[in-house]
Design a protein around this motif. Structure first.
Motif, PDB file in Angstrom:
ATOM      1  N   TYR A 413      24.793  46.011  40.145  1.00  0.00           N
ATOM      2  CA  TYR A 413      25.220  45.623  41.492  1.00  0.00           C
ATOM      3  C   TYR A 413      25.617  44.147  41.592  1.00  0.00           C
ATOM      4  N   ASN A 414      25.535  43.436  40.483  1.00  0.00           N
ATOM      5  CA  ASN A 414      25.880  42.014  40.539  1.00  0.00           C
ATOM      6  C   ASN A 414      27.393  41.852  40.442  1.00  0.00           C
ATOM      7  N   PHE A 415      28.060  42.439  41.437  1.00  0.00           N
ATOM      8  CA  PHE A 415      29.523  42.496  41.461  1.00  0.00           C
ATOM      9  C   PHE A 415      30.174  41.123  41.317  1.00  0.00           C
ATOM     10  N   TYR A 416      29.603  40.142  41.980  1.00  0.00           N
ATOM     11  CA  TYR A 416      30.247  38.826  42.014  1.00  0.00           C
ATOM     12  C   TYR A 416      30.458  38.239  40.623  1.00  0.00           C
ATOM     13  N   LEU A 417      29.447  38.329  39.767  1.00  0.00           N
ATOM     14  CA  LEU A 417      29.553  37.723  38.447  1.00  0.00           C
ATOM     15  C   LEU A 417      30.578  38.445  37.573  1.00  0.00           C
ATOM     16  N   PHE A 418      30.635  39.762  37.657  1.00  0.00           N
ATOM     17  CA  PHE A 418      31.640  40.506  36.894  1.00  0.00           C
ATOM     18  C   PHE A 418      33.049  40.153  37.376  1.00  0.00           C
ATOM     19  N   LEU A 419      33.212  40.086  38.693  1.00  0.00           N
ATOM     20  CA  LEU A 419      34.525  39.754  39.263  1.00  0.00           C
ATOM     21  C   LEU A 419      34.914  38.318  38.966  1.00  0.00           C
ATOM     22  N   LEU A 420      33.945  37.408  38.961  1.00  0.00           N
ATOM     23  CA  LEU A 420      34.239  36.013  38.635  1.00  0.00           C
ATOM     24  C   LEU A 420      34.784  35.908  37.216  1.00  0.00           C
ATOM     25  N   ALA A 421      34.222  36.671  36.297  1.00  0.00           N
ATOM     26  CA  ALA A 421      34.727  36.683  34.920  1.00  0.00           C
ATOM     27  C   ALA A 421      36.163  37.204  34.879  1.00  0.00           C
ATOM     28  N   VAL A 422      36.432  38.260  35.637  1.00  0.00           N
ATOM     29  CA  VAL A 422      37.778  38.841  35.669  1.00  0.00           C
ATOM     30  C   VAL A 422      38.796  37.836  36.193  1.00  0.00           C
ATOM     31  N   PHE A 423      38.496  37.191  37.324  1.00  0.00           N
ATOM     32  CA  PHE A 423      39.458  36.256  37.920  1.00  0.00           C
ATOM     33  C   PHE A 423      39.629  34.997  37.077  1.00  0.00           C
ATOM     34  N   THR A 424      38.584  34.574  36.404  1.00  0.00           N
ATOM     35  CA  THR A 424      38.711  33.410  35.524  1.00  0.00           C
ATOM     36  C   THR A 424      39.622  33.732  34.348  1.00  0.00           C
ATOM     37  N   LEU A 425      39.480  34.920  33.780  1.00  0.00           N
ATOM     38  CA  LEU A 425      40.359  35.334  32.686  1.00  0.00           C
ATOM     39  C   LEU A 425      41.801  35.513  33.164  1.00  0.00           C
ATOM     40  N   LEU A 426      41.965  36.050  34.369  1.00  0.00           N
ATOM     41  CA  LEU A 426      43.315  36.195  34.923  1.00  0.00           C
ATOM     42  C   LEU A 426      43.986  34.835  35.099  1.00  0.00           C
ATOM     43  N   SER A 427      43.194  33.838  35.481  1.00  0.00           N
ATOM     44  CA  SER A 427      43.752  32.493  35.681  1.00  0.00           C
ATOM     45  C   SER A 427      44.194  31.868  34.359  1.00  0.00           C
ATOM     46  N   ILE A 428      43.690  32.397  33.257  1.00  0.00           N
ATOM     47  CA  ILE A 428      44.111  31.916  31.940  1.00  0.00           C
ATOM     48  C   ILE A 428      45.444  32.525  31.536  1.00  0.00           C
ATOM     49  N   PHE A 429      45.622  33.809  31.855  1.00  0.00           N
ATOM     50  CA  PHE A 429      46.803  34.540  31.366  1.00  0.00           C
ATOM     51  C   PHE A 429      47.961  34.600  32.357  1.00  0.00           C
ATOM     52  N   ILE A 430      47.733  34.244  33.617  1.00  0.00           N
ATOM     53  CA  ILE A 430      48.822  34.265  34.610  1.00  0.00           C
ATOM     54  C   ILE A 430      49.189  32.821  34.963  1.00  0.00           C
ATOM     55  N   PRO A 431      50.322  32.327  34.501  1.00  0.00           N
ATOM     56  CA  PRO A 431      50.713  30.931  34.700  1.00  0.00           C
ATOM     57  C   PRO A 431      50.671  30.469  36.159  1.00  0.00           C
ATOM     58  N   ALA A 432      51.174  31.306  37.069  1.00  0.00           N
ATOM     59  CA  ALA A 432      51.198  30.911  38.481  1.00  0.00           C
ATOM     60  C   ALA A 432      49.784  30.744  39.029  1.00  0.00           C
ATOM     61  N   TYR A 433      48.892  31.582  38.573  1.00  0.00           N
ATOM     62  CA  TYR A 433      47.487  31.508  39.005  1.00  0.00           C
ATOM     63  C   TYR A 433      46.841  30.237  38.446  1.00  0.00           C
ATOM     64  N   GLU A 434      47.173  29.920  37.201  1.00  0.00           N
ATOM     65  CA  GLU A 434      46.618  28.708  36.582  1.00  0.00           C
ATOM     66  C   GLU A 434      47.059  27.463  37.346  1.00  0.00           C
ATOM     67  N   LYS A 435      48.322  27.422  37.756  1.00  0.00           N
ATOM     68  CA  LYS A 435      48.818  26.266  38.509  1.00  0.00           C
ATOM     69  C   LYS A 435      48.130  26.136  39.860  1.00  0.00           C
ATOM     70  N   LEU A 436      47.749  27.272  40.439  1.00  0.00           N
ATOM     71  CA  LEU A 436      47.046  27.245  41.721  1.00  0.00           C
ATOM     72  C   LEU A 436      45.673  26.589  41.578  1.00  0.00           C
ATOM     73  N   THR A 437      45.018  26.853  40.445  1.00  0.00           N
ATOM     74  CA  THR A 437      43.661  26.322  40.250  1.00  0.00           C
ATOM     75  C   THR A 437      43.655  24.855  39.845  1.00  0.00           C
ATOM     76  N   LEU A 438      44.776  24.357  39.352  1.00  0.00           N
ATOM     77  CA  LEU A 438      44.857  22.967  38.901  1.00  0.00           C
ATOM     78  C   LEU A 438      45.946  22.236  39.677  1.00  0.00           C
ATOM     79  N   LYS A 439      45.604  21.083  40.215  1.00  0.00           N
ATOM     80  CA  LYS A 439      46.558  20.308  40.998  1.00  0.00           C
ATOM     81  C   LYS A 439      47.257  19.301  40.099  1.00  0.00           C
ATOM     82  N   GLY A 440      48.530  19.592  39.772  1.00  0.00           N
ATOM     83  CA  GLY A 440      49.293  18.694  38.915  1.00  0.00           C
ATOM     84  C   GLY A 440      48.948  18.833  37.450  1.00  0.00           C
TER      85      GLY A 440
END
Length: 452
Positions: A413-440
């Motif tokens: 039931y610890n949904f948040y931690l599993f989802l956090l791993a998913v979104f962090t990995l997505l931010s690595i492989f999706i360029p537009a997402y990576e730019k959103l997480t980093l300013k400049g």
């Protein structure tokens, strides 16, 4: 002086000694049925033994040269800055808690908790409290007894209620400006708190939103039960909000924490919860609470410098590099490194300190933005810490519930931690997402974000 291109696996023995002693003691004590087994053998003692091993291993270079190298690492600017932040964060947490800040924050949140949203409400409260206070353990200590009463009164599954508390607690542990994991990850990578916060936030927010949705699906709306609300005072919540806001606007972290300590102290004295004498005592107690991580940081900084000087980090990076194929795979490698180290040490702050130097070198070699590296270290150590059954968070929950909850029932039931791993990995492989997480972009020559 050792050649800079020296590569030696033997130079990693001190760090392996620390992990083997710390992990081995935990496994043995766990097998003996000792409560909180992985936290019985002092980490400081284990790292002290590791330091002795390092001096013995590198004895050919002489005690004076080795100690000079050790002192250079232990007293580096990054280590000393981190130590001062640790002390001030400890003082702020202690003073704000002593003047009633934690109780007021919990009661304020619970007062807005409708009976129909009990599970979701506990997740949100836990996330807010841990972000404000910077401690997942303190958050769970304050909330789990309340959550237990709510679950019993409303007839809810205790496993999902507890999971909501743990998920929220790790949300704040990962994001808080005064969390020891945030301090360790930003200082080891040489980045600002607000920049790491942004990198984490855009992964944590969608994970939190989806967690709320899943909780509504798996924990039907409760028709009965309401939390008993104690008194609260908005002024006593102010120091936490002040620290968060000042840190986000980019004020120097030392000024942020000193301001928080001062405001909390003034409020405490005005309300009669503190006197000038007890205010000073609470500051000292806050310093004392950070002694373990303080000493650990010094020893690990010194051992890391010895390991680096004698080719250990070069060897490790060379071996890791053989499995990496570029910037993205290097980031995935950092995720695995952080998670595995936390699983071995059962302490996310220690894991970050151990990985810090290697992660920094990998970051430079593969041109990974240091803000991203700091985010990955903090995120994946927090994810694993919130999922391992022998971690302090789970052990505390079991103790507070009197063994009424089964750890293995909570983990799914610890949904948040599993989802956090998913979104962090997505931010690595999706360029537009990576730019959103980093300013400049990162200016590698200046060692800071471009344009600053």
């Amino acid at each position: 002086m050792v050649e800079k291109d020296t590569k030696s696996a033997l130079a990693l023995v001190p760090f392996l000694t620390f992990i083997v002693i710390y992990l081995g003691a935990g496994i043995i004590l766990q097998a003996q049925g000792v409560e909180m087994a992985f936290y019985q053998f002092p980490a400081v003692t284990a790292v002290f033994v590791a330091a002795i091993v390092a001096f013995i291993l590198f004895h050919r270079h002489g005690i004076h040269e080795n100690f000079a190298t050790f002192a250079r690492g232990a007293g580096s600017e990054d280590i000393m800055t981190m130590l001062m932040i640790f002390l001030l964060a400890g003082a702020f947490s202690e003073v704000a808690g002593a003047m009633g800040g934690i109780e007021s924050t919990v009661n304020l949140c619970v007062s807005f908790l409708p009976p129909a949203w009990l599970v979701v409400g506990m997740f949100v409260i836990s996330a807010f409290l841990s972000t404000a206070t910077g401690t997942s353990m303190g958050t769970l200590g304050a909330l789990v007894p309340i959550a237990l009463g709510i679950a019993n009164a409303a007839g809810l599954d205790l496993s999902i209620v507890v999971a909501s508390c743990i998920g929220g607690a790790m949300f704040g542990d990962n994001l808080s400006m005064i969390s020891d994991t945030t301090i360790a990850s930003t200082r080891t990578q040489g980045v600002e708190l607000k920049d790491k916060f942004r990198a984490n936030f855009f992964c944590a927010l969608p994970a939190a939103v989806l967690t709320i949705v899943l909780m509504l699906v798996f924990a039907p709306i409760a028709a009965t039960g309401a939390a008993e609300v104690g008194s609260y005072d908005l002024l006593k919540v102010l120091p936490y909000v002040l620290v968060l806001v000042l840190a986000l606007v980019g004020l120097n972290v030392f000024l942020v924490l000193v301001s928080g300590i001062a405001v909390a102290g003034i409020i405490g004295i005005a309300y009669g919860d503190l006197t000038v004498l007890t205010f000073s005592t609470e500051i000292w107690l806050g310093f004392q609470n950070m002694i373990e991580v303080f000493i650990l940081s010094i020893f690990i900084g010194g051992i890391a410098e010895l390991t680096k000087e004698h080719g250990g980090l070069n060897w490790l990076i060379d071996k890791i590099g053989g499995a990496l194929r570029g910037k993205r795979s290097a980031q995935v490698g950092l995720c695995a490194l952080a998670g595995l180290t936390d699983a071995a040490t059962a302490n996310n702050t220690i894991a970050i300190l151990v990985d810090g130097e290697v992660a920094r070198d990998i970051s430079q070699k593969y041109r990974i933005d240091p803000r991203r590296t700091a985010s990955i270290l903090d995120t994946f150590t927090c994810i694993v810490q919130g999922l391992i059954p022998y971690g302090a968070q789970f052990l505390l929950v079991v103790s507070l519930t009197g063994g009424a909850v089964n750890i293995l029932d909570v983990i799914p039931y610890n949904f948040y931690l599993f989802l956090l791993a998913v979104f962090t990995l997505l931010s690595i492989f999706i360029p537009a997402y990576e730019k959103l997480t980093l300013k400049g972009e990162w200016d590698w020559e200046a060692g800071k974000p471009a344009g600053e």
